[in-house]
Write a protein that holds these residues in place. Sequence first.
Motif, short mmCIF file in Angstrom:
data_model
loop_
_atom_site.label_atom_id
_atom_site.label_comp_id
_atom_site.label_asym_id
_atom_site.label_seq_id
_atom_site.Cartn_x
_atom_site.Cartn_y
_atom_site.Cartn_z
N VAL A 75 0.85 -1.19 0.00
CA VAL A 75 0.00 0.00 0.00
C VAL A 75 0.89 1.24 0.00
O VAL A 75 1.85 1.34 0.78
N GLY A 76 0.59 2.18 -0.90
CA GLY A 76 1.40 3.39 -1.03
C GLY A 76 2.47 3.30 -2.09
O GLY A 76 3.13 4.30 -2.39
N GLU A 77 2.67 2.11 -2.69
CA GLU A 77 3.67 1.93 -3.73
C GLU A 77 2.98 1.70 -5.08
O GLU A 77 1.89 1.15 -5.15
N LYS A 78 3.66 2.11 -6.14
CA LYS A 78 3.14 1.88 -7.49
C LYS A 78 3.40 0.43 -7.90
O LYS A 78 4.46 -0.12 -7.66
N ALA A 79 2.38 -0.15 -8.53
CA ALA A 79 2.51 -1.52 -9.05
C ALA A 79 2.14 -1.49 -10.53
O ALA A 79 1.16 -0.83 -10.92
N ARG A 80 2.89 -2.20 -11.34
CA ARG A 80 2.69 -2.16 -12.80
C ARG A 80 2.26 -3.51 -13.33
O ARG A 80 2.74 -4.55 -12.90
N ASN A 81 1.37 -3.47 -14.32
CA ASN A 81 1.02 -4.66 -15.08
C ASN A 81 0.67 -4.21 -16.49
O ASN A 81 -0.37 -3.60 -16.72
N GLY A 82 1.56 -4.50 -17.43
CA GLY A 82 1.37 -3.98 -18.80
C GLY A 82 1.43 -2.46 -18.79
O GLY A 82 2.34 -1.85 -18.23
N GLY A 83 0.43 -1.86 -19.40
CA GLY A 83 0.39 -0.39 -19.45
C GLY A 83 -0.37 0.22 -18.28
O GLY A 83 -0.49 1.45 -18.20
N ALA A 84 -0.87 -0.62 -17.37
CA ALA A 84 -1.61 -0.12 -16.21
C ALA A 84 -0.69 -0.03 -15.01
O ALA A 84 -0.06 -1.01 -14.61
N VAL A 85 -0.66 1.16 -14.40
CA VAL A 85 0.12 1.39 -13.18
C VAL A 85 -0.85 1.84 -12.10
O VAL A 85 -1.55 2.84 -12.28
N SER A 90 -2.76 5.04 -13.42
CA SER A 90 -2.04 5.76 -14.48
C SER A 90 -2.05 4.90 -15.73
O SER A 90 -1.77 3.69 -15.67
N ASN A 91 -2.38 5.54 -16.86
CA ASN A 91 -2.38 4.83 -18.14
C ASN A 91 -1.05 5.08 -18.83
O ASN A 91 -0.82 6.15 -19.39
N GLU A 92 -0.19 4.09 -18.81
CA GLU A 92 1.11 4.19 -19.48
C GLU A 92 1.15 3.27 -20.69
O GLU A 92 2.23 2.90 -21.16
N GLY A 93 -0.03 2.92 -21.20
CA GLY A 93 -0.12 2.09 -22.38
C GLY A 93 -0.23 2.91 -23.65
O GLY A 93 0.08 4.11 -23.68
N LEU A 112 -9.78 7.09 -20.03
CA LEU A 112 -8.52 7.58 -19.48
C LEU A 112 -7.46 7.45 -20.57
O LEU A 112 -7.09 6.35 -20.98
N GLN A 113 -7.00 8.59 -21.06
CA GLN A 113 -6.08 8.61 -22.19
C GLN A 113 -4.66 8.25 -21.77
O GLN A 113 -4.28 8.40 -20.60
N PRO A 114 -3.84 7.75 -22.72
CA PRO A 114 -2.44 7.43 -22.39
C PRO A 114 -1.71 8.66 -21.85
O PRO A 114 -1.89 9.78 -22.35
N GLY A 115 -0.92 8.43 -20.82
CA GLY A 115 -0.16 9.53 -20.22
C GLY A 115 -0.90 10.25 -19.10
O GLY A 115 -0.33 11.15 -18.49
N PHE A 116 -2.17 9.86 -18.80
CA PHE A 116 -2.95 10.52 -17.76
C PHE A 116 -3.24 9.52 -16.64
O PHE A 116 -3.11 8.32 -16.80
N ASP A 117 -3.67 10.08 -15.49
CA ASP A 117 -4.07 9.24 -14.37
C ASP A 117 -5.38 9.74 -13.78
O ASP A 117 -5.81 10.86 -14.06
#
Length: 220
Positions: free
Chosen positions: A87-97, A132-135, A178-183
């Motif tokens: 909790v409080g840390e970023k977790a990534r899976n594919g383009g989803a953070v 965050s959308n990093e896809g 939610l567009q790429p590059g936004f959260d």
Amino acid sequence: MSTNITPPPMPAQPPQPGKKSHTNAYIIGGAAIIAAVVIATGIAVSGRSDDTAKPQPTVTVTETVEPEATVEEDTAAATDQNADAKVGEKARNGGAVVKVTKVAEADTIALAGVRKAAGADAKYVVLQTVVSNEGKASMDLTCSLPIANALIDDQGRRFDTIEDLYDVAGNPECNAQLQPGFDDEMKFVYRVPKDAVVTTWEFSEYDLENEVTPTLVNLT
């Protein structure tokens, strides 16, 4: 006048062997045969004895016993499995953070402006997150399931979110891309048994073509 002629003397006869000489010969011959048999038997017995007494090779078998895992090792292994993020840390899976910022329990929640109770034997668990959308494409957080997820308790039970997450106060509207590059802030809400102890949140970017290994967030 008469002449007396004396016949020549008869040649002497060679002495005949006596019975005693024959007996001695037989004894000597029999003794020789017995001695030969004893010697041969001794050799044979000696040979068998040597074979029996011949030392056999010693084979040593070494058995390796693996030490049993201790309770501490088992606990550490379980912790490592759930250590993708906390909790409080970023977790990534594919383009989803996703960062889980808070975990809360409540007896009621606001759905479309109306308070809804979980029930006598149930409760709501609310995960407040920032997604965050990093896809490479947009995400519809509340309607098209861009993020597959599950809430897991200490018994290994898996819970799905409630329906109509877009009705939860503060959540994005349905089809709000939610567009790429936004959260954006997002609440994932679950209805679970009253005594459930939640430990882990699992999520993955939704992918119909490939099998995706989910990311785990430790909620304890």
